[in-house]
Design an enzyme around this catalytic site. Structure first.
Site, PDB file in Angstrom:
ATOM      1  N   ASN A  46       0.920  -1.127   0.064  1.00 40.64           N
ATOM      2  CA  ASN A  46       0.015  -0.021   0.021  1.00 40.64           C
ATOM      3  C   ASN A  46       0.914   1.396   0.043  1.00 40.64           C
ATOM      4  O   ASN A  46       0.694   2.168  -0.804  1.00 40.64           O
ATOM      5  CB  ASN A  46      -0.868  -0.009   1.307  1.00 40.64           C
ATOM      6  N   ARG A 374     -10.256  -4.352 -14.191  1.00 40.25           N
ATOM      7  CA  ARG A 374      -9.091  -5.536 -13.907  1.00 40.25           C
ATOM      8  C   ARG A 374      -9.428  -6.831 -13.728  1.00 40.25           C
ATOM      9  O   ARG A 374     -10.590  -7.377 -13.386  1.00 40.25           O
ATOM     10  CB  ARG A 374      -8.780  -5.024 -12.255  1.00 40.25           C
ATOM     11  N   ARG A 404      -5.067   1.836 -13.340  1.00 42.81           N
ATOM     12  CA  ARG A 404      -3.800   2.107 -13.000  1.00 42.81           C
ATOM     13  C   ARG A 404      -2.901   0.986 -12.367  1.00 42.81           C
ATOM     14  O   ARG A 404      -3.721   0.091 -11.643  1.00 42.81           O
ATOM     15  CB  ARG A 404      -4.004   3.144 -11.787  1.00 42.81           C
ATOM     16  N   HIS A 434     -15.153   3.023 -15.084  1.00 44.92           N
ATOM     17  CA  HIS A 434     -14.922   2.156 -13.815  1.00 44.92           C
ATOM     18  C   HIS A 434     -16.160   1.115 -13.561  1.00 44.92           C
ATOM     19  O   HIS A 434     -16.190   0.482 -12.484  1.00 44.92           O
ATOM     20  CB  HIS A 434     -14.656   2.873 -12.616  1.00 44.92           C
ATOM     21  N   TYR A 467     -11.802 -10.039  -2.138  1.00 43.25           N
ATOM     22  CA  TYR A 467     -12.761  -8.960  -2.157  1.00 43.25           C
ATOM     23  C   TYR A 467     -13.922  -9.378  -1.737  1.00 43.25           C
ATOM     24  O   TYR A 467     -14.586  -9.848  -2.481  1.00 43.25           O
ATOM     25  CB  TYR A 467     -12.237  -8.315  -3.433  1.00 43.25           C
ATOM     26  N   ARG A 563     -13.866   1.630   4.587  1.00 39.48           N
ATOM     27  CA  ARG A 563     -12.746   1.173   4.753  1.00 39.48           C
ATOM     28  C   ARG A 563     -11.414   1.947   4.774  1.00 39.48           C
ATOM     29  O   ARG A 563     -10.546   1.851   5.445  1.00 39.48           O
ATOM     30  CB  ARG A 563     -12.240   0.010   3.805  1.00 39.48           C
TER      31      ARG A 563
END
Length: 684
Positions: A46, A374, A404, A434, A467, A563
């Site tokens: 991260n 993705r 990205r 997105h 996820y 989050r």
């Protein structure tokens, strides 16, 4: 309400407090030991991305001119200073946690991480043999010369900065750089002895074998210190949506590897004269220097091998089946009768794969449209779409090339799809797409019918294992008719808008959200119970925060589950007294976005791909979709209620930014991710 007067936490600072919550998981003794190591790896990964993107952006702003504060509402240089101070403190916690706690806990499990100085003769011979057979040909040092330009270090690669010298004669020393190979396993498991397990890092294998690398030089002392450079990863792109754009993106990806240095992480044991050499040669600023330990790229520890007990990891839990949704029957026929909700990773992602596989072979299916952001490395989604095209279906696939750090992979997938006859759409000029939406057009008794798969997360079978997202399978015409309009616009490379049944960015979603918030404000003023519950990854849009403050002041009860970064400050008198915020960081990554409005007892509920960030609201194509089915609404509400009661892994977001664990009136231990699995398992 003036934006300049409302209480806000800077987004970068808020993000660092989120990463602190990840570090808390690594420190939690209730978390299995190998999982604690993985949380350290996540923290490190991260932070790498944070420097490559957010700090890089701040540095650009700071270099603009002295009016930065006036233009952006804050002083970028001041924020950069605060970031460095926080990161140094977090790195100290990180290093202490790893070196003084995790390593000792591993030793208690009879697992030992050895360095180059702890190898006995037998293990040393094993390491030397491994190095000469597997590594030596991949390790070529670069000899440095004070008269030559310093070679450019690759972004995020690990290097050893080496000095060869005669005893007491460092002024005549030779300097070198060694790049640690990326294509090799970071960990080598050594032969077991008396039930003791031994692991050595690739870094220490190289340290142990430095004499094999520099054997031609005459020296008495050899020193090697690890360094890692993080570069600016933002891309300078030609926005034209065309083949020219793909070429531009490919060139920009090459430039990313040579972007401006943002952070040099260095071993604190490195002598000052060696560090000064690097600073001078690489033209670094003091603000870019971050002291660290002897090991960098800790993100590789996500793959730390468990050579001990199975209990050192979270137990593997089998994904649940969705009640009344059977793989043995046609999914499309079942979806035609009612809506279904899939909550991954608790329930199987295979339903999404089977939805597309069935569409690919069903003779009645004429067309498939999908947006992809993705994808997994060996994507079954892509395989299903290719097979659909081979079976004569018309397949429209929008691949977002600007996702990205997935740009290179998405260029590959887009070209592969085109080669197989899929109509690839390269997005809308100036906007990222997105959204996570899929629409299947089917001919039934000479009548066109539509089936939809809409999600809060990516169509990615790998990330779906970790996820936490929700996916809706529906044939509801209110939703599918809206998707027909969305895809019609995307195929013309224009922004979709004016779609009443869906919450679509960048044109309509902000207005719709304001409308629903204003309705709650109106109800509160009429003494009608008014509330808002929002779950998302990040809340940073200042106008949206101002609107939520306005609702709080009107008496609307607001509960937020966020989050990551949260720029809203709850509990501030005169602004946010009716707002509570929690953040859940646990085994799975909380990724779902859910918006709930009280609506005078007729609750409205939307799932969406969008966070409440300016980029999502104004600069991306996002699709939020309503939940109409009463059973599914109740299921999502039950899941949200479990999360709001979490008193084990939920932290409070407050003005102190102290990540205090959330306490509830419930005397029972509530760990939402475990309890949600149990809840879904018990459903019939």
């Amino acid at each position: 309400m003036s934006l300049k007067r409302i209480p806000l936490t800077n987004r970068e600072i808020s993000w660092l407090y989120f990463n602190e919550r990840v570090l808390q998981e690594a420190a939690d003794e209730g978390v299995p030991l190998i999982e604690r190591i993985r949380f350290l790896a996540i923290f490190s990964s991260n932070l790498d991305e944070f420097y490559r993107v957010r700090v890089a952006t701040l540095s650009r702003l700071a270099n603009l001119n002295e009016r930065s504060k006036e233009i952006f509402g804050y002083n970028p240089r001041k924020i950069l200073s605060q970031i460095k101070n926080l990161v140094i403190k977090q790195e100290k916690k990180f290093n202490n946690l790893y070196e003084n706690i995790i390593v000792k806990k591993l030793a208690e499990e009879k697992i030992f991480i050895l360095d180059e100085k702890q190898l006995n003769v037998a293990r040393g011979t094993f390491v030397k043999t491994y190095f000469r057979e597997k590594l030596l040909s991949n390790v070529v040092p670069i000899m440095l010369n004070k008269h030559l330009v310093m070679p450019e270090l690759r972004d995020q690669a690990i290097y050893f900065f080496v000095r060869l010298s005669k005893e007491g004669q460092t002024s005549e020393a030779k300097l070198a750089l060694i790049e640690v190979p990326e294509n090799m396993q970071r960990f080598l498991v050594l032969p077991e002895t008396n039930q003791l397990k031994f692991i050595i890092l690739l870094d220490d294998i190289i340290r142990y074998c430095l004499d094999d690398i520099f054997f031609i030089f005459d020296y008495d002392v050899i020193e090697a210190y690890s360094i890692q450079l993080t570069r600016d990863a933002e891309l300078d792109l030609d926005k034209e949506v065309s083949e020219k754009f793909i070429e531009s993106l490919s060139k920009s990806l090459q430039k990313r590897k040579k972007g401006k240095p943002m952070r040099l992480l260095y071993d604190t044991d490195m002598p000052m004269d060696m560090l000064s050499y690097l600073v001078r040669k690489m033209q670094l600023t003091a603000s870019s220097l971050i002291p660290g330990s002897r090991y960098h790229n800790f993100k590789d520890f996500i793959n730390f091998p468990n050579v001990g007990r199975p209990e050192l990891e979270y137990p593997k839990v089998a994904p649940l089946w969705v009640p009344n949704l059977s793989f043995g029957k046609s999914l499309l026929s079942m979806i035609s009768k009612r809506d279904f909700l899939i909550s991954t990773p608790y329930q199987s992602f295979d339903y999404i794969i089977h939805f597309l596989r069935e569409a690919a072979i069903d003779p009645g299916v004429r067309e498939i449209s999908i947006t992809l952001y993705r994808l997994a490395a060996n994507s079954r989604i892509i395989n299903a779409l290719i097979n659909a095209a081979k079976n004569g279906k018309t397949v429209h696939c929008l691949v977002e090339l600007k996702a990205r750090f997935d740009e290179q992979a998405n260029i590959y997938w887009s070209r592969r799809l085109e080669e197989e006859g899929v109509n690839v759409i390269y997005g809308v000029s100036g906007y990222k797409v997105h959204s996570k939406i899929c629409l299947v057009k089917r001919l039934e008794n000479r009548k066109v019918c539509y089936y939809a798969c809409l999600s809060t997360g990516n169509y990615n079978e790998k990330t779906a294992r970790i996820y936490a997202d929700h996916t809706l399978l529906t044939a509801n015409k209110k939703i599918t008719s809206g998707l027909v309009e969305v895809f019609a616009a995307l195929q013309k490379n224009i922004v979709p808008q004016g779609i009443k049944t869906l919450m679509v960015s960048p044109v309509d979603s902000r207005k719709m959200l304001y409308k629903y918030i204003d309705q709650e404000i109106s109800n509160a003023k009429k003494s009608i119970p008014a509330y808002i519950i929002l779950k998302m990854n990040s809340l940073a849009d200042e106008q949206m925060i101002a609107h939520l403050y306005k609702a709080s002041n009107a008496g609307v009860k607001i509960k937020l589950i966020i989050r990551g970064m949260c720029c809203l400050v709850p509990g501030v008198k005169g602004n946010s007294e009716n707002i509570e915020v929690i953040s859940i960081v646990d085994k799975y990554l909380e990724h779902a976005r859910i918006y709930i409005f009280g609506n005078a007892g007729k609750e409205l509920m939307f799932l969406t791909s969008s966070d409440l960030m300016t980029r999502n609201l104004d600069n991306r194509v996002e699709v939020g979709f309503p939940i109409f089915d009463k059973e599914l609404k109740q299921e999502i509400r039950d899941i949200i209620n479990i999360q709001l009661q979490d008193n084990t892994k939920a932290r409070e977001i407050n003005s102190l930014n102290n990540n205090r664990y959330h306490k509830t009136d419930d005397k029972l231990k509530v760990r939402s991710q475990f309890d949600i699995y149990t809840y879904l398992k018990q459903k019939k």
